[in-house]
Design a protein around this motif. Structure first.
Motif, PDB file in Angstrom:
ATOM      1  N   ASP A   1     -19.378  24.795  48.352  1.00  9.56           N
ATOM      2  CA  ASP A   1     -18.074  25.116  49.002  1.00  9.56           C
ATOM      3  C   ASP A   1     -16.854  23.945  48.777  1.00  9.56           C
ATOM      4  O   ASP A   1     -15.787  24.075  48.259  1.00  9.56           O
ATOM      5  CB  ASP A   1     -18.114  25.315  50.304  1.00  9.56           C
ATOM      6  N   LYS A   2     -17.473  22.650  49.048  1.00 16.36           N
ATOM      7  CA  LYS A   2     -16.647  21.454  48.711  1.00 16.36           C
ATOM      8  C   LYS A   2     -16.352  21.451  47.252  1.00 16.36           C
ATOM      9  O   LYS A   2     -14.962  20.901  46.954  1.00 16.36           O
ATOM     10  CB  LYS A   2     -17.307  20.255  49.396  1.00 16.36           C
ATOM     11  N   GLN A   3     -17.247  21.564  46.408  1.00 16.03           N
ATOM     12  CA  GLN A   3     -17.123  21.395  45.137  1.00 16.03           C
ATOM     13  C   GLN A   3     -15.958  22.707  44.541  1.00 16.03           C
ATOM     14  O   GLN A   3     -14.918  22.237  43.704  1.00 16.03           O
ATOM     15  CB  GLN A   3     -18.328  21.724  44.080  1.00 16.03           C
ATOM     16  N   HIS A   4     -15.929  23.718  44.979  1.00 16.88           N
ATOM     17  CA  HIS A   4     -14.995  24.855  44.614  1.00 16.88           C
ATOM     18  C   HIS A   4     -13.455  24.180  45.134  1.00 16.88           C
ATOM     19  O   HIS A   4     -12.520  24.327  44.489  1.00 16.88           O
ATOM     20  CB  HIS A   4     -15.482  26.185  45.322  1.00 16.88           C
ATOM     21  N   ASN A   5     -13.645  23.649  46.128  1.00 14.75           N
ATOM     22  CA  ASN A   5     -12.167  23.301  47.026  1.00 14.75           C
ATOM     23  C   ASN A   5     -11.646  22.041  46.057  1.00 14.75           C
ATOM     24  O   ASN A   5     -10.538  21.964  45.884  1.00 14.75           O
ATOM     25  CB  ASN A   5     -12.184  22.898  48.470  1.00 14.75           C
ATOM     26  N   LEU A   6     -12.666  21.305  45.622  1.00 11.54           N
ATOM     27  CA  LEU A   6     -12.342  19.992  44.748  1.00 11.54           C
ATOM     28  C   LEU A   6     -11.463  20.699  43.383  1.00 11.54           C
ATOM     29  O   LEU A   6     -10.486  20.145  43.046  1.00 11.54           O
ATOM     30  CB  LEU A   6     -13.416  19.223  44.498  1.00 11.54           C
ATOM     31  N   VAL A   7     -12.207  21.361  42.770  1.00  5.45           N
ATOM     32  CA  VAL A   7     -11.520  21.985  41.653  1.00  5.45           C
ATOM     33  C   VAL A   7     -10.187  22.622  41.736  1.00  5.45           C
ATOM     34  O   VAL A   7      -9.352  22.194  41.005  1.00  5.45           O
ATOM     35  CB  VAL A   7     -12.534  23.207  40.934  1.00  5.45           C
ATOM     36  N   GLU A   8      -9.987  23.337  42.940  1.00  2.00           N
ATOM     37  CA  GLU A   8      -8.724  23.760  43.332  1.00  2.00           C
ATOM     38  C   GLU A   8      -7.652  22.794  43.459  1.00  2.00           C
ATOM     39  O   GLU A   8      -6.636  22.783  42.897  1.00  2.00           O
ATOM     40  CB  GLU A   8      -8.651  24.674  44.621  1.00  2.00           C
TER      41      GLU A   8
ATOM     42  N   ALA B   1     -10.421  14.569  46.443  1.00  2.00           N
ATOM     43  CA  ALA B   1     -11.711  14.406  47.051  1.00  2.00           C
ATOM     44  C   ALA B   1     -11.703  14.514  48.612  1.00  2.00           C
ATOM     45  O   ALA B   1     -12.320  15.285  49.234  1.00  2.00           O
ATOM     46  CB  ALA B   1     -12.338  13.251  46.309  1.00  2.00           C
ATOM     47  N   ARG B   2     -10.621  13.648  48.741  1.00  2.00           N
ATOM     48  CA  ARG B   2     -10.428  13.601  50.267  1.00  2.00           C
ATOM     49  C   ARG B   2      -9.902  15.068  50.982  1.00  2.00           C
ATOM     50  O   ARG B   2     -10.402  15.200  51.869  1.00  2.00           O
ATOM     51  CB  ARG B   2      -9.260  12.561  50.789  1.00  2.00           C
ATOM     52  N   LYS B   3      -9.016  15.637  50.366  1.00  2.00           N
ATOM     53  CA  LYS B   3      -8.458  16.941  50.752  1.00  2.00           C
ATOM     54  C   LYS B   3      -9.831  17.768  50.753  1.00  2.00           C
ATOM     55  O   LYS B   3      -9.482  18.817  51.788  1.00  2.00           O
ATOM     56  CB  LYS B   3      -7.168  17.452  49.743  1.00  2.00           C
ATOM     57  N   ALA B   4     -10.621  17.834  49.839  1.00  2.00           N
ATOM     58  CA  ALA B   4     -11.869  18.809  49.750  1.00  2.00           C
ATOM     59  C   ALA B   4     -12.691  18.386  50.656  1.00  2.00           C
ATOM     60  O   ALA B   4     -13.904  19.128  50.752  1.00  2.00           O
ATOM     61  CB  ALA B   4     -12.315  18.814  48.410  1.00  2.00           C
ATOM     62  N   GLY B   5     -12.757  17.240  51.370  1.00  2.00           N
ATOM     63  CA  GLY B   5     -13.769  16.756  52.397  1.00  2.00           C
ATOM     64  C   GLY B   5     -14.933  16.137  51.648  1.00  2.00           C
ATOM     65  O   GLY B   5     -16.029  16.176  52.300  1.00  2.00           O
ATOM     66  N   ILE B   6     -14.669  15.535  50.535  1.00  2.00           N
ATOM     67  CA  ILE B   6     -15.723  14.971  49.668  1.00  2.00           C
ATOM     68  C   ILE B   6     -15.845  13.375  50.116  1.00  2.00           C
ATOM     69  O   ILE B   6     -15.012  12.502  50.211  1.00  2.00           O
ATOM     70  CB  ILE B   6     -15.530  14.821  48.292  1.00  2.00           C
ATOM     71  N   GLU B   7     -16.929  12.881  50.454  1.00  3.25           N
ATOM     72  CA  GLU B   7     -17.304  11.271  51.079  1.00  3.25           C
ATOM     73  C   GLU B   7     -17.599  10.723  49.872  1.00  3.25           C
ATOM     74  O   GLU B   7     -18.505  11.036  48.969  1.00  3.25           O
ATOM     75  CB  GLU B   7     -18.350  11.427  52.165  1.00  3.25           C
TER      76      GLU B   7
END
Length: 239
Positions: free
Chosen positions: A144-151, A174-180
């Motif tokens: 889900d985070k990956q999908h959001n990052l792509v967006e 990445a920050r907006k998508a919740g990636i650490e």
């Protein structure tokens, strides 16, 4: 703007099909949702890949009561020799496509309006490798985070004039998508590079254009397909 191989599944009136999908969802939920796995091969600098994603997202929203989804993004390099340093986007496309470049830009602006987005040719373009490294890294923290990052990457590059190779842009996405840990990951140019190359060999070797979708491991679609095509593909794959 890019040569695409299109496979289209056709059916009747879209509104009638959506009503049918909702009715099917009610009966399916009794026995539990079916899982739909979608492997998407894409390049972060391909506008049709963003169009396809927005239409896919629409189809996901329309059928979320009927299916569970697992979406995995894979890399593709439309131009493996694209420069790492930024080059003017308009100049680059004019040098690549000549007089057709301006017509292509007008066409993409029209297509983007149809999906509720404003297409921009401002800013720089270049090698998309860093974005692919980050997308695969994000997948390890959740699809889900990956999908959001792509967006976030698509939106920034195609509508806000962000440079695909800009580390700060990628870290902020990445920050907006919740990636650490994105900044530390990108600081090491070798991190994830082997994985990207393996993915390119596995998912890109037998296709000539993107976006490319494989649904439940066997049903394939290519191009910026409309939402109704995805809905039909979900139904076929679930049977």
């Amino acid at each position: 703007m890019f040569a695409l191989r299109s496979t289209t599944l056709k059916f009747g009136n879209f509104e009638k099909y959506c009503r049918y999908t909702r009715l099917m969802a009610q009966s399916t939920n009794i026995a539990g949702k079916k899982l739909i796995k979608i492997d998407v091969t894409s390049d972060s600098v391909c506008p049709w890949c963003y169009v396809g994603k927005k239409n896919l997202d629409k189809a996901l929203a329309l059928s979320k009561d009927q299916y569970d989804f697992e979406i995995n993004w894979h890399p593709f390099l439309l131009n493996p020799s694209a420069p790492k340093e930024g080059v003017n986007k308009i100049d680059y496309y004019r040098s690549k496509f000549g007089s057709r470049a301006d017509q292509m830009s007008v066409r993409m602006s029209q297509v983007f309006k149809e999906i509720g987005m404003e297409y921009s040719m401002s800013g720089l373009t270049g090698c998309s490798l860093e974005s692919h490294r980050l997308i695969l890294f994000a997948g390890k923290q959740g699809l889900d985070k990956q999908h959001n990052l792509v967006e976030e990457i698509f939106k920034g590059y195609f509508t806000q004039g962000k440079f695909i190779g800009d580390r700060n842009f990628l870290v902020e996405s990445a920050r907006k998508a919740g990636i650490e840990g994105a900044a530390e990951f990108l600081d090491d140019p070798n991190m994830g590079l082997e994985e990207v190359n393996e993915e390119l060999e596995k998912h890109s070797a037998n296709i000539s254009g993107v976006p490319h979708y494989v649904i439940n491991g066997k049903h394939q679609l290519s191009g910026g397909q409309p939402a109704e095509v995805f809905l039909r593909a979900f139904q076929v794959a679930a049977n």
